[in-house]
Design a protein around this motif. Structure first.
Motif, mmCIF file in Angstrom:
data_model
loop_
_atom_site.group_PDB
_atom_site.id
_atom_site.type_symbol
_atom_site.label_atom_id
_atom_site.label_comp_id
_atom_site.label_asym_id
_atom_site.label_seq_id
_atom_site.Cartn_x
_atom_site.Cartn_y
_atom_site.Cartn_z
ATOM 1 N N THR A 1 0.827 -1.216 0.000
ATOM 2 C CA THR A 1 0.000 0.000 0.000
ATOM 3 C C THR A 1 0.856 1.260 0.000
ATOM 4 O OG1 THR A 1 -0.120 0.223 2.412
ATOM 5 C CG2 THR A 1 -1.783 -1.180 1.377
ATOM 6 N N GLN B 1 8.988 6.493 -3.653
ATOM 7 C CA GLN B 1 9.388 7.637 -4.474
ATOM 8 C C GLN B 1 10.681 7.353 -5.224
ATOM 9 O OE1 GLN B 1 9.447 11.131 -1.978
ATOM 10 N NE2 GLN B 1 7.313 11.537 -2.451
ATOM 11 N N SER C 1 12.435 10.866 2.646
ATOM 12 C CA SER C 1 11.135 11.563 2.657
ATOM 13 C C SER C 1 10.157 10.776 3.530
ATOM 14 C CB SER C 1 10.576 11.762 1.245
ATOM 15 O OG SER C 1 11.151 10.878 0.345
ATOM 16 N N ARG C 2 9.537 11.522 4.435
ATOM 17 C CA ARG C 2 8.659 10.861 5.399
ATOM 18 C C ARG C 2 7.245 10.797 4.835
ATOM 19 N NH1 ARG C 2 9.580 13.005 11.247
ATOM 20 N NH2 ARG C 2 8.172 14.622 10.506
ATOM 21 N N SER C 3 6.603 9.655 5.053
ATOM 22 C CA SER C 3 5.293 9.450 4.466
ATOM 23 C C SER C 3 4.349 8.865 5.505
ATOM 24 C CB SER C 3 5.436 8.516 3.253
ATOM 25 O OG SER C 3 4.420 7.564 3.203
ATOM 26 N N GLU C 4 3.124 9.375 5.520
ATOM 27 C CA GLU C 4 2.128 8.827 6.445
ATOM 28 C C GLU C 4 1.689 7.428 6.018
ATOM 29 O OE1 GLU C 4 -0.183 12.583 8.426
ATOM 30 O OE2 GLU C 4 -0.916 11.882 6.489
ATOM 31 N N ALA C 5 1.700 7.186 4.689
ATOM 32 C CA ALA C 5 1.341 5.851 4.199
ATOM 33 C C ALA C 5 2.366 4.833 4.719
ATOM 34 C CB ALA C 5 1.295 5.843 2.679
ATOM 35 N N GLY D 1 7.678 18.794 4.040
ATOM 36 C CA GLY D 1 8.202 17.896 3.018
ATOM 37 C C GLY D 1 7.705 16.474 3.202
ATOM 38 N N ASP D 2 6.847 16.255 4.192
ATOM 39 C CA ASP D 2 6.307 14.922 4.407
ATOM 40 C C ASP D 2 5.235 14.630 3.370
ATOM 41 O OD1 ASP D 2 7.879 15.073 6.579
ATOM 42 O OD2 ASP D 2 6.263 15.105 8.069
ATOM 43 N N VAL D 3 5.154 13.375 2.954
ATOM 44 C CA VAL D 3 4.082 12.967 2.053
ATOM 45 C C VAL D 3 2.878 12.621 2.917
ATOM 46 C CG1 VAL D 3 3.432 11.448 0.169
ATOM 47 C CG2 VAL D 3 5.834 12.015 0.532
ATOM 48 N N LEU E 1 -1.245 11.847 3.743
ATOM 49 C CA LEU E 1 -2.366 11.125 3.147
ATOM 50 C C LEU E 1 -3.545 12.067 3.022
ATOM 51 C CD1 LEU E 1 -2.162 7.907 5.307
ATOM 52 C CD2 LEU E 1 -1.979 7.946 2.829
ATOM 53 N N ARG F 1 -7.468 3.797 5.945
ATOM 54 C CA ARG F 1 -6.402 3.056 6.626
ATOM 55 C C ARG F 1 -6.706 2.864 8.105
ATOM 56 N NH1 ARG F 1 -3.775 5.170 2.293
ATOM 57 N NH2 ARG F 1 -1.964 4.064 1.472
#
Lengths: 303, 158
Positions: free
Chosen positions: A127, A131, A142-146, B10-12, B14, B22
């Motif tokens: 899911t 990048q 790079s930080r991602s919530e997903a 810079g965070d991706v 949702l 989720r």
């Protein structure tokens, strides 16, 4: 909102990239070392007893053909997924395929409880949209919530494995605490004798101490989700020690759960750490940079 | 599903839907696990109870251990190695199916077949016995050697 965000912390994509590589390779190991009788079950179907999910989805009975196809598909998809090239396509193949593989492996009257976190991990990893592709993914800060949600799901499943074990011990006794003082480890050792265990049979009090420590540890395990930094590391080491003891006494290793503890580890720091090392090997005067990077990485570590 | 926006740091991040879905999936998963642990059985894997070694064994328990003993065409009596490399069947699988094997001992045929297939150069099994060894506990300690009882016998078909 705070509760909702707890499920989706921003975590570096690099951690997911590392988890993909380790877990997809682990699946290949698992298929040969742990749940390794699936293809055999395609040959002898006499003891096949489909579990609920197999009946729900009306999965075909294992046969030589379908278990062999499943084996080949899993190996290929795991190898692709582990490279972090097309990890989502590969991941969406591995998740159902490995679930079916384990489902067949456990469809003979005996179900193991060490695969929850691994199976959950395989379903949540695809899911996450990467990048960077290939080896670059290991260093993607790079930080991602997903990514955070996927990591959180794996962490929750690891902890659930322990906490729910304590629940099962309470339930089997009729919701009273009799398990830690019972002769369960004596029972286990008599049935699987080996030198360490047979020595312990003469000292039942030591077995009772171990039962209490294990039970209390399992009951308190959810605390680990809120620990940070070295306290979380200490807790992880406690549970890994718990598995080492189980392996010595019961010959039960739970490696599919143990490997998922990596979801707690700040794997995204590996590449910066190596970069700093090679940089400081060339130039010792970069102390300021290092301090800054270290602080940034530390912020994420507790997540 | 995932409406992705890039946040200030810079965070991706949702999107609302992606995050909501989720969190919902996580909560449903936790619900299924708790339900499994409180009232379901192993049948609903992976949502069943974590019941390995979860029973309380009393201090005066009779501990049983089931094995398969074989008479071979070389005239020897051996304990069948109940694992994948041995006869291709694990001990736990046999223990889980004792009742069925007692009713229909022909289920033991596949133990002989598995052994013959994996070890074509070793003596073949002629007769198989399902045996239960019982060890008695007294005040939490092992009392004496185990007693053996034959539960089922199967004359192997060629």
């Amino acid at each position: 909102m705070k509760v909702v965000n707890w499920f989706t912390p921003a975590i570096a994509l690099a951690r997911v990239a590392w988890l993909r590589t380790v877990l997809y390779l682990f699946v290949i190991l698992d298929m040969h070392a742990f749940v390794r009788d699936t293809r055999l079950k395609g040959e002898h179907t006499g003891l096949y007893q489909p579990l609920f999910l197999a009946r729900l989805f009306d999965l075909p009975r294992p046969s030589v053909t379908n278990t062999t196809i499943l084996y080949v598909v899993l190996i290929v998809a795991c190898l692709v997924g582990a490279t972090n090239w097309f990890p989502r396509i590969a991941g969406w193949v591995v998740a159902p395929a490995f679930t079916w593989w384990v489902l067949i492996g456990m469809s003979d009257g005996k179900v193991d409880h060490d695969h929850l976190a691994l199976v959950v991990a395989l379903w949540v990893l695809p899911t996450v949209k990467p990048q960077q592709k290939g080896w670059r993914a290991y260093g993607d800060q790079s930080r991602s919530e997903a990514a955070g949600w996927a990591v959180r799901c794996v962490q929750l499943s690891v902890i659930a494995t322990y906490f729910l074990s304590a629940v099962a011990k309470l339930r089997s006794a009729g919701w009273v605490v009799t398990w830690p003082g019972s002769a369960v480890l004596t029972w286990a050792i008599v049935r699987r004798p080996h030198p360490v265990g047979e020595w312990l049979l003469n000292h039942p009090w030591m077995l009772h101490v171990m039962q209490w420590v294990g039970f209390i540890g399992e009951l308190l395990s959810p605390v680990v989700l809120w620990l940070k930094g070295r306290w979380q590391l200490l807790a992880a080491l406690f549970f890994i020690g718990f598995h080492v003891a189980n392996t010595a006494i019961l010959l039960i290793h739970f490696l599919p759960t143990v490997v998922c503890w990596l979801a707690f580890a700040p794997l995204e720091r590996i590449v910066p750490w190596f970069q700093r090392r090679s940089r400081s090997a060339g130039d010792a005067g970069q102390a300021e940079d290092q301090a800054e990077d270290g602080g940034k990485a530390k912020e994420q570590a507790g997540a | 599903m995932a409406v992705v926006t890039t946040g200030g740091a810079g965070d991706v991040r949702l999107g609302r839907a992606g995050k909501g879905l989720r969190v919902l999936v996580a909560l449903v998963g936790i619900g299924l696990l708790v339900n499994g642990s409180v009232r379901a059985t192993d049948d609903v894997w992976p949502f069943g109870p974590m019941s390995q070694y979860a029973m309380s064994v009393p201090d005066d328990a009779a501990i049983t251990y089931t094995r398969v003993s074989a008479l071979t065409d070389a005239g020897t009596t051996v304990d069948v190695p109940l694992n994948i490399e041995g006869a291709g069947v694990a001990r736990a699988e046999i223990e889980a199916r004792i009742g069925e094997i007692v009713k229909d001992p022909s289920l033991l045929q596949q133990v002989a077949d598995g052994w013959a297939k994996k070890h074509p150069d070793k003596p073949k099994y002629v007769r198989l016995e399902l045996i239960r060894d019982t060890t008695q506990l007294v005040e939490g300690r092992v009392e004496g050697p185990p007693k053996s009882e034959v539960l089922a016998t199967w004359q192997v078909r060629r």
